[in-house]
Design an enzyme around this catalytic site. Structure first.
Site, PDB file in Angstrom:
ATOM      1  N   GLU A   1      54.582   4.366  54.699  1.00  0.00           N
ATOM      2  CA  GLU A   1      54.034   3.388  55.647  1.00  0.00           C
ATOM      3  C   GLU A   1      52.924   4.051  56.452  1.00  0.00           C
ATOM      4  O   GLU A   1      53.095   5.194  56.885  1.00  0.00           O
ATOM      5  CB  GLU A   1      55.119   2.883  56.611  1.00  0.00           C
ATOM      6  CG  GLU A   1      54.584   1.712  57.440  1.00  0.00           C
ATOM      7  CD  GLU A   1      55.608   1.194  58.467  1.00  0.00           C
ATOM      8  OE1 GLU A   1      55.527   0.012  58.796  1.00  0.00           O
ATOM      9  OE2 GLU A   1      56.449   1.964  58.923  1.00  0.00           O
TER      10      GLU A   1
ATOM     11  N   ALA B   1      60.601   8.188  63.115  1.00  0.00           N
ATOM     12  CA  ALA B   1      61.487   7.911  61.976  1.00  0.00           C
ATOM     13  C   ALA B   1      60.838   6.835  61.122  1.00  0.00           C
ATOM     14  O   ALA B   1      59.887   6.186  61.544  1.00  0.00           O
ATOM     15  CB  ALA B   1      62.854   7.443  62.476  1.00  0.00           C
ATOM     16  N   MET B   2      61.372   6.647  59.917  1.00  0.00           N
ATOM     17  CA  MET B   2      60.824   5.645  59.000  1.00  0.00           C
ATOM     18  C   MET B   2      61.952   4.947  58.263  1.00  0.00           C
ATOM     19  O   MET B   2      62.831   5.582  57.685  1.00  0.00           O
ATOM     20  CB  MET B   2      59.878   6.351  58.006  1.00  0.00           C
ATOM     21  CG  MET B   2      59.347   5.449  56.923  1.00  0.00           C
ATOM     22  SD  MET B   2      58.395   4.083  57.617  1.00  0.00           S
ATOM     23  CE  MET B   2      58.705   2.820  56.391  1.00  0.00           C
ATOM     24  N   GLU B   3      61.881   3.586  58.271  1.00  0.00           N
ATOM     25  CA  GLU B   3      63.008   2.753  57.850  1.00  0.00           C
ATOM     26  C   GLU B   3      63.125   2.534  56.348  1.00  0.00           C
ATOM     27  O   GLU B   3      63.642   1.501  55.912  1.00  0.00           O
ATOM     28  CB  GLU B   3      62.879   1.387  58.527  1.00  0.00           C
ATOM     29  CG  GLU B   3      61.684   0.531  58.058  1.00  0.00           C
ATOM     30  CD  GLU B   3      60.422   0.667  58.904  1.00  0.00           C
ATOM     31  OE1 GLU B   3      59.563  -0.241  58.859  1.00  0.00           O
ATOM     32  OE2 GLU B   3      60.284   1.677  59.619  1.00  0.00           O
TER      33      GLU B   3
ATOM     34  N   HIS C   1      67.038   1.256  65.981  1.00  0.00           N
ATOM     35  CA  HIS C   1      65.728   0.663  65.656  1.00  0.00           C
ATOM     36  C   HIS C   1      65.528   0.657  64.132  1.00  0.00           C
ATOM     37  O   HIS C   1      65.175  -0.369  63.537  1.00  0.00           O
ATOM     38  CB  HIS C   1      64.627   1.495  66.339  1.00  0.00           C
ATOM     39  CG  HIS C   1      63.231   1.061  66.036  1.00  0.00           C
ATOM     40  ND1 HIS C   1      62.432   0.408  66.952  1.00  0.00           N
ATOM     41  CD2 HIS C   1      62.462   1.194  64.928  1.00  0.00           C
ATOM     42  CE1 HIS C   1      61.251   0.152  66.415  1.00  0.00           C
ATOM     43  NE2 HIS C   1      61.239   0.626  65.190  1.00  0.00           N
ATOM     44  N   GLU C   2      65.776   1.802  63.494  1.00  0.00           N
ATOM     45  CA  GLU C   2      65.524   1.885  62.044  1.00  0.00           C
ATOM     46  C   GLU C   2      66.478   0.997  61.253  1.00  0.00           C
ATOM     47  O   GLU C   2      66.107   0.411  60.247  1.00  0.00           O
ATOM     48  CB  GLU C   2      65.635   3.334  61.556  1.00  0.00           C
ATOM     49  CG  GLU C   2      64.679   4.313  62.233  1.00  0.00           C
ATOM     50  CD  GLU C   2      63.233   3.857  62.276  1.00  0.00           C
ATOM     51  OE1 GLU C   2      62.777   3.168  61.336  1.00  0.00           O
ATOM     52  OE2 GLU C   2      62.540   4.175  63.267  1.00  0.00           O
TER      53      GLU C   2
ATOM     54  N   HIS D   1      65.485  -2.594  61.068  1.00  0.00           N
ATOM     55  CA  HIS D   1      64.465  -2.841  60.038  1.00  0.00           C
ATOM     56  C   HIS D   1      65.073  -3.142  58.671  1.00  0.00           C
ATOM     57  O   HIS D   1      64.409  -3.734  57.829  1.00  0.00           O
ATOM     58  CB  HIS D   1      63.567  -1.615  59.875  1.00  0.00           C
ATOM     59  CG  HIS D   1      62.485  -1.487  60.899  1.00  0.00           C
ATOM     60  ND1 HIS D   1      61.620  -2.518  61.198  1.00  0.00           N
ATOM     61  CD2 HIS D   1      62.090  -0.424  61.650  1.00  0.00           C
ATOM     62  CE1 HIS D   1      60.745  -2.088  62.109  1.00  0.00           C
ATOM     63  NE2 HIS D   1      61.006  -0.833  62.409  1.00  0.00           N
TER      64      HIS D   1
ATOM     65  N   GLU E   1      57.908  -4.177  64.293  1.00  0.00           N
ATOM     66  CA  GLU E   1      58.141  -3.138  65.299  1.00  0.00           C
ATOM     67  C   GLU E   1      58.624  -3.699  66.635  1.00  0.00           C
ATOM     68  O   GLU E   1      59.497  -3.131  67.278  1.00  0.00           O
ATOM     69  CB  GLU E   1      56.884  -2.289  65.486  1.00  0.00           C
ATOM     70  CG  GLU E   1      56.452  -1.555  64.223  1.00  0.00           C
ATOM     71  CD  GLU E   1      57.548  -0.690  63.601  1.00  0.00           C
ATOM     72  OE1 GLU E   1      58.595  -0.470  64.254  1.00  0.00           O
ATOM     73  OE2 GLU E   1      57.371  -0.253  62.452  1.00  0.00           O
TER      74      GLU E   1
END
EC number: 3.4.11.-
Length: 868
Positions: A135, A269-271, A304-305, A308, A327
């Site tokens: 992303e 972080a990345m979902e 949060h992640e 998603h 987001e």
């Protein structure tokens, strides 16, 4: 062929349905070989296939398209500027399904994007791992693909990797074949999803695991030897998955969920679907050395992640214009989860920090609407900002409180069901909420997402009538011409007496006699109750005085105390009210003990002191003294040592308040910090320096460091070098540039660029003392070419610009910055640079107005030395 260049989107004549991807990373040479086979639906007559590819070398001879027969392209062109691969065929391709095959090679880069390498130590030896971060638009750096969120497909992934390593992807392993030193691992096919969510990680890891009540296997992976530090995140993840399943009324869509800590990681972080990647600081928690603030960060980032996995992964934005949907929503709902798991943290009060950060950016003329036009991939990185996340989350909260929690949840569940496994735009969400509530959601919300900025609502009391007026609030002091539909909430004298209405015009009058507010008399009136609305409020003098009294008497909730203070600061900065009136209001908070309110008061105090220092030197000492006195009450209540059974919030507050007293040069604080710090240097297990107050001690020690007295600095660097906990390293990095000596600041800034600091962490070292600002600017200019080369392709470079430029407060400096960057523009920093220069000009105007303020010195002196 040229007509494909410079387009924001790919042409629509071919639609990918399924990718089979095979990758073979070489971790010592830092390269990889790959092949992709795409089931492609040709939907329009064409001689071209156009897809995304970047930084890959494509083997032209390997490219083929097979349908009714095998078609070989006559031309294969990689257009690096637009990151597209154009395949031209001699004849028109038949409409229908075929298979596109491409072989390619790439480099495992060190830019923390695409398919990249991260380094770690194992048994004293340095090793490489291979990681993906796709992303917003970097899957194209790993394999040729239709790299747009709307081009959803299924993915079959196969990896050829060293047999002793752990290899992870989105789905569980289908089969694993070991062949001597190499193994081939293939994974189950994914559900239909976007390319930016595909993930692969290869390296040495330990893990902890658990199951949700309906059997989903959850694991937290981390470096060997750190598995215990994953337990907090594991526990939060299991409970959060169960909570979201209920809240969204849809099952988690995959059979497993892995979360993994990556030592080099640009974002927090990345979902990625089923394989969420994190910075170590956002996933790992060490009982002995992590602070309460670290615990809270881990919990909210995990929540949060995982949000998603539904909002983003299952239902995906149609294009990056709608990034905020992902987001803003995940930010808002992560508070819902954290509040459910840790009610004692009062996270909905802490949510005010999100609103404030959104308001701070959105009062710039160089802000942008929540829904922002994206015309080229290079522009996407810059909108991962406080508008997309924080304003996005704030307007969702405003809407939820307007529609009511049950109605909002019900409508949301139907939105997710309707758009599952496909894509949606902002208006699709509004339609679902409008259908569920019968309210004009579309019209109401367009005024908040399609135009930038927000209103300040002025309220005056005249002959038992309340007069309201809205105008666009700009920190520059000028007026914009925006107009909003504003959900107004107000109470009068008590939270039981309240009124709600929509302010749809420029102004409106409420007759108290005709409403429930019959006896306004001398009662306080508070608008935007509990700060659920994304706007500022300006009260006339009479109403302001009543509110000040209500704060002193503790009649108001902490959210309202926070809001009154924050609005007052913003109005002062925009020169709508005097500094004297702001400081007089701040004085009403001297017995404040609530974490969120005091934390904001501390942050605002830093801004006031730095502006005052630029305005007039004689005032600086008085202002410092005023803040030392203001924070004395709570500092004495909290003391230096944790109190048995105290709250998580008090633990966080102690660190912040002691840091503030250190910054303001409070001698007793500096002496005590120094005593405790040296005990810690001699014995890392001393109870004298628990994690919550370490940063305060580090900042305090740096206040007295100079080239001739370096002991504290050298000791801190020793702690930095000896710790393997990322949270401790960033704590130290964010403290050492606070030294008032410019020579030490320069040394710190140069240290930040060495190999001892991971490039993801360099930005923490930019928290420079006001005495070091000029040094930092000279350093930025001197090192710009190196900085651009190292960070120029990601979003972290924007932090260098804003951290170094924004604190200045003179028109000359704004001009100097503009001139320096005139020949060095890059589209990835254009917006940030304009915003930073605008902040400098706002600061400069504020300094001017303070210099012209009459009787300011006497007023501040009186406040600073008042006895209570």
């Amino acid at each position: 062929m040229d007509h494909f260049k410079g387009q924001p989107r790919l042409p629509k004549f071919a639609v990918p349905k399924r990718y089979a991807i095979r990758l073979k990373p070489d971790l010592s040479a830092c390269t990889f070989a790959g092949s992709v086979s795409v089931d492609l639906d040709i939907v329009d007559h064409t001689k071209f296939i156009v897809l995304n590819a970047g930084d890959l070398s494509v083997h032209s001879s390997s490219v083929s398209f097979t349908s009714s027969k095998v078609f070989q392209p006559v031309k294969v062109e990689l257009v690096e500027a637009d990151e597209i691969l154009v395949l031209e065929f001699a004849e028109t391709l038949p409409v229908g399904v075929g298979i596109l095959k491409i072989d390619f090679d790439g480099v495992l880069n060190d830019k923390m994007k695409g398919f990249y390498k991260s380094t770690y130590e194992h048994q004293g030896e340095k090793k490489n791992m291979a990681v993906t971060q796709f992303e917003p638009a970097d899957a194209r750096r790993c394999f040729p693909c239709w790299d747009e969120p709307a081009c959803k497909a299924k993915f079959m992934i196969t990896l050829d990797v060293p047999s002793e390593l752990v290899a992870l992807s989105n789905m569980p392993v289908l089969e694993e074949k070991v062949d001597g030193p190499l193994k081939t691992v293939s994974y189950q096919e994914t559900p239909i999803m976007s390319t930016y969510l595909v993930a692969v990680v290869v390296g040495l890891f330990d893990y902890v695991e658990d199951y949700t009540s309906d059997g989903i296997k959850v694991r937290v992976y981390c470096q060997v030897g750190k598995a215990n530090q994953g337990k907090l995140a594991l526990n939060v993840a299991v409970k959060t998955l169960e909570l979201y399943k209920e809240y969204f009324a849809v099952q988690y869509a995959l059979p497993k969920l892995d979360m993994i800590a990556i030592p080099d990681f640009a974002f927090g972080a990345m979902e990625n679907y089923g394989l969420v990647t994190y910075r170590e600081t956002a996933l790992l928690f060490d009982d002995k050395n992590s602070a309460a603030a670290n615990k809270q960060r881990v919990a909210t980032v995990v929540a949060h992640e995982l949000a998603h996995q539904w909002f983003g992964n299952l239902v995906t934005m149609e294009w990056w214009t709608h990034l905020w949907l992902n987001e803003g929503f995940a930010t808002w709902v992560s508070y819902l989860a954290a509040d459910s798991l840790f009610p004692e943290w009062k996270v909905w009060t802490q949510f005010l920090d999100q609103i404030t950060e959104g308001l701070r950016l959105d009062c710039l003329e160089e802000s942008h609407p929540i829904e922002v036009e994206i015309n080229h991939a290079s522009e996407i990185n810059e909108i991962f900002d406080a508008i997309s996340y924080r304003k996005g989350a704030s307007v969702i909260r405003m809407l939820q409180s307007y529609l009511g929690a049950e109605c909002f949840q019900r409508s949301l569940a139907s939105y997710i069901k309707k758009h599952a496994y496909s894509n949606a735009k902002t208006e699709d969400l509004w339609t679902a909420l409008e259908e569920g509530s019968g309210e004009p959601v579309n019209e109401l919300m367009n005024s908040w997402t399609r135009q930038k900025g927000y209103p300040v609502v002025s309220v005056k009391l005249k002959d038992q009538k309340l007069e309201f007026e809205q105008s666009q609030f700009l920190a520059s002091g000028s007026h914009g011409d925006g107009q909003w539909i504003v959900p107004i909430t107000l109470c009068c004298g008590s939270y039981d007496v309240h009124k709600n209405f929509l302010l749809q015009t420029k102004s409106e009058t409420l007759d108290a006699k005709d409403s429930r507010l019959a006896e306004i008399g001398s009662a306080w009136i508070k608008l935007n109750v509990h700060q659920t609305g994304f706007y500022r409020v300006k009260y006339d003098e009479e109403l302001s005085a009543r509110l000040r009294y209500a704060i002193e008497k503790k009649y108001l909730t902490e959210t309202d105390r926070f809001g009154i203070l924050d609005d007052s600061f913003a109005l002062c900065m925009a020169r709508h009210q005097s500094l004297t009136s702001l400081l007089t209001l701040m004085d009403a908070y001297r017995e404040e003990l609530e974490y969120t309110v005091l934390s904001n008061l501390i942050n605002l105090s830093y801004k006031v002191t730095s502006i005052v220092a630029d305005a007039t030197h004689e005032l600086s000492d008085y202002v410092n003294q005023f803040f030392i006195n203001l924070f004395q009450y709570s500092a004495e209540k909290l003391g230096w040592d944790p109190i048995q059974g105290e709250s998580h919030l008090d633990a966080m507050l102690r660190g912040e308040i002691l840091t503030a007293l250190a910054v303001y040069g409070h001698d007793p604080t500096l002496n005590e910090a120094s005593r405790r710090f040296h005990a810690f240097v001699d014995d890392r297990n001393t109870p004298l320096l628990p994690p919550d107050i370490r940063k305060a001690a580090y900042v305090a020690v740096m206040q007295r460091v100079s080239p001739s007295s370096r002991l504290g600095f050298d000791s801190l660097l020793r702690v930095y070098r000896e710790t393997d906990l990322s949270q401790e390293k960033t704590r130290i990095l964010s403290s050492i540039a606070s030294c008032p000596d410019p020579n030490i600041v320069l040394e710190v800034l140069n240290f930040v660029l060495t190999s001892e600091v991971r490039s993801q962490d360099a930005v923490f070292g930019l928290a420079v003392s006001k005495e070091g600002r000029e040094t930092a600017w000279a350093w930025l200019k001197d090192k710009w070419d190196h900085i651009e080369k190292t960070w120029g392709t990601g979003f972290l470079i924007t932090r260098f610009v804003s951290a170094v430029v924004s604190p200045f407060a003179s028109f000359e400096k704004a001009k100097e910055v503009e001139e320096f960057f005139a020949g060095r523009t890059m589209s990835s920093i254009a917006r940030t640079l304009k915003q930073s220069i605008e902040r400098v000009i706002i600061n400069a105007k504020w300094v001017q107005s303070i210099q012209n303020e009459k009787h300011l010195a006497e007023a501040v002196k009186e406040l600073a030395y008042r006895k209570y």
